[in-house]
Design an enzyme around this catalytic site. Sequence first.
Site, PDB file in Angstrom:
ATOM      1  N   GLU A 271      37.890  46.872  44.108  1.00 36.89           N
ATOM      2  CA  GLU A 271      37.337  45.981  45.565  1.00 36.89           C
ATOM      3  C   GLU A 271      38.605  45.512  46.549  1.00 36.89           C
ATOM      4  O   GLU A 271      38.333  45.505  47.728  1.00 36.89           O
ATOM      5  CB  GLU A 271      36.748  44.236  44.658  1.00 36.89           C
ATOM      6  CG  GLU A 271      35.992  44.538  43.729  1.00 36.89           C
ATOM      7  CD  GLU A 271      35.464  44.505  42.639  1.00 36.89           C
ATOM      8  OE1 GLU A 271      36.465  45.778  42.575  1.00 36.89           O
ATOM      9  OE2 GLU A 271      34.119  45.086  42.344  1.00 36.89           O
TER      10      GLU A 271
ATOM     11  N   HIS B 264      31.320  35.140  36.488  1.00 42.25           N
ATOM     12  CA  HIS B 264      30.000  35.354  37.032  1.00 42.25           C
ATOM     13  C   HIS B 264      29.767  34.457  37.604  1.00 42.25           C
ATOM     14  O   HIS B 264      28.173  34.979  38.516  1.00 42.25           O
ATOM     15  CB  HIS B 264      28.809  36.530  36.291  1.00 42.25           C
ATOM     16  CG  HIS B 264      29.649  37.383  35.977  1.00 42.25           C
ATOM     17  ND1 HIS B 264      30.714  38.165  36.563  1.00 42.25           N
ATOM     18  CD2 HIS B 264      28.966  38.696  35.823  1.00 42.25           C
ATOM     19  CE1 HIS B 264      30.371  39.903  35.804  1.00 42.25           C
ATOM     20  NE2 HIS B 264      29.185  39.963  35.869  1.00 42.25           N
TER      21      HIS B 264
END
Lengths: 332, 327
Positions: free
Chosen positions: A65, A134
């Site tokens: 990322e 999440h």
Amino acid sequence: MSLDKPRELEYSLAINEALHQMMNENRSILLMGQGVKSPWYVGNTCNGLVEKFGEKRVIDTPVSENAMTGMAIGASIAGYPSIVVHPRMDFMLYAFDPIINQAANWFYMSGGKVSVPVVFWGIINRGGEQAAQHSQALHGLFAHIPGLKVVMPSTPYDAKGLMISAVLDPNPVVFIDERLLYSNKGVVPTELYSVPIGKAAVRKKGKDITIISVSYSAFLVEKVTPKLIENGIDAEVIDLRSIKPLDTNTILKSVKKTGRVIIIDVGWKSFGISAEISARIAESGINLKSPIKRLALPDTPAPASRTLEAAYYLNEKKIYESICKIFKKGSS
Amino acid sequence: MKISYKKKELLNLYKQMVLIRRTEESFVEPILNGRIKCPVHLYSGEEAVAVGFSAYLKKEDVFFGNHRSHGHYIVKGGNLEAMVAEIYCKEDGCAGGRGGSMHIIDKSVGMLGAAPIVAGTISLTLGAALGFKYEKKKNVAVAFFGDGGTGEGVLFESINFAALRKLPIIFSCENNYYSTHLPIRETRPNYPVYKIGRAFGIKSFQVDGNDILKTTAVCEKAISTCRKGEGPVFIEFKTYRLRGHVGPSDNIQGTQTDIRPIQEIEKWKKKDPIKRLERYMLKNRICEQKELLNISKKVESQVFAAHQKAQISNFPKGEEVEYYVFR
């Protein structure tokens, strides 16, 4: 398509259409991120993009990322406006350096010479027993940073229009969508159009209270308003659409009219956007008929178990009851 | 290294190195007397790295630098006056006094940016290289970082992706053996830096970063490799900074953090890249001492003029502090 029946599209497909049309319009635009080839990651927002534009423009990246987000920024600086998607925005935390230190500051640090036309697209995945890493809604964090714009569409129309605006904007824009809204349908024009960044939508006019909502909470509020009317409460409903710049004028105008306000955020309560909006209302000196009310997530990580999730997240019932309470009305 | 250079080429390399050295050294006095306040990381001693790229560079190639990037900007054809003014944080600076010494950004010459977050611009360089590859341009993107930068994970993520997509990027590690105050033996296992690239299967070189003939040769190889579509390339330049981590000396500016042994500094002074080139040219009778002196004199007056201009330039106005947040 007949003229009297406007075309409807799902929220996720509205984003998909925006991406197709923008990439078609400008062949310099690149899209990158984990899972752009996989609906498991990004739903059907990226349908057909690789097939149409090729793997040189639509890049399914390794799980890196930090570098991949930096790459999107570098490409944008070099003349290739880029969109980088983070299918679970929790993973964007790996990319705080490129987003905050680099992109957000670049225009300022260069004395107004080099701006970064990049879109950081993060998807909220609340619920589903996915627990604390999440499910987070991190818009408040990004909105704190000078140099970043933050948008959060709640309808298919705005999802397409705001994605287009985000791509066209010469500045870094954090585009945050919500997986739970993906299958919602709504009217979406087939042509290219933009929804202005920094402009809230008044979804319903009313005189008794201003409800300020955003993203998924706007969807919940839409369902609650008919019940409020039945209970004699005529609410004015604002969907912020943009967190930053915040449309303070629309908020204050409405609050001045109604004299009451409830702010319903999809993120945590402390130091978040409900706090910021409360402060702006307080600073304006508007006389209120009742204290400002905030509904937001408790200052707790997202849980896994469904029973804990039910306690943690907002729902129609919690919103309805909170509003009725302001009017000291029963909510049964 | 058996590459022969013409006199003109050698003098050009010399001139650029002297320009960087004179510019860097010219900041010492204004830093010590307080006219320059922003943190300034001097490149003195490392000139042969940046200048090594100069001979084969095209205008459309791009650099991303770090906190120690004045030399990179000069090599990329940057505006000396604008850079000096920026270091004074004046209105006429290349970033209007908003960036200072650590943010030398000038897109017009392909200096796409510099930033002091260690290794922070490596991934940005990757983006520029991605654009070149996508457009099938034969250009090269160079990321400059130090041995300290090899501690950051983003370097490894970036090499991996560059190798995966064969991007035209040169990972240019200026190994000066110190990560601010900390010697390399305390930050890395005893293993050559350039082998980081080998782990990803990319061409990787180690070179004496204080020998301009060698740096020029390795840069030529790296640049042509990338132009042929056979990048990326990793280069470790072994070099040394003759000044403090920040400012003229870390030991006289409030702290005593430069713990480098005197003998070590003296050893590296003997390897000064400018003196080495001087010796080479004089010994091989390529030019005369007088020509070199003339170059130095010209450079001196150019640098002096830049300071004079910067010193009379205005500071940015306080009421403009909120400019340039958004375009």
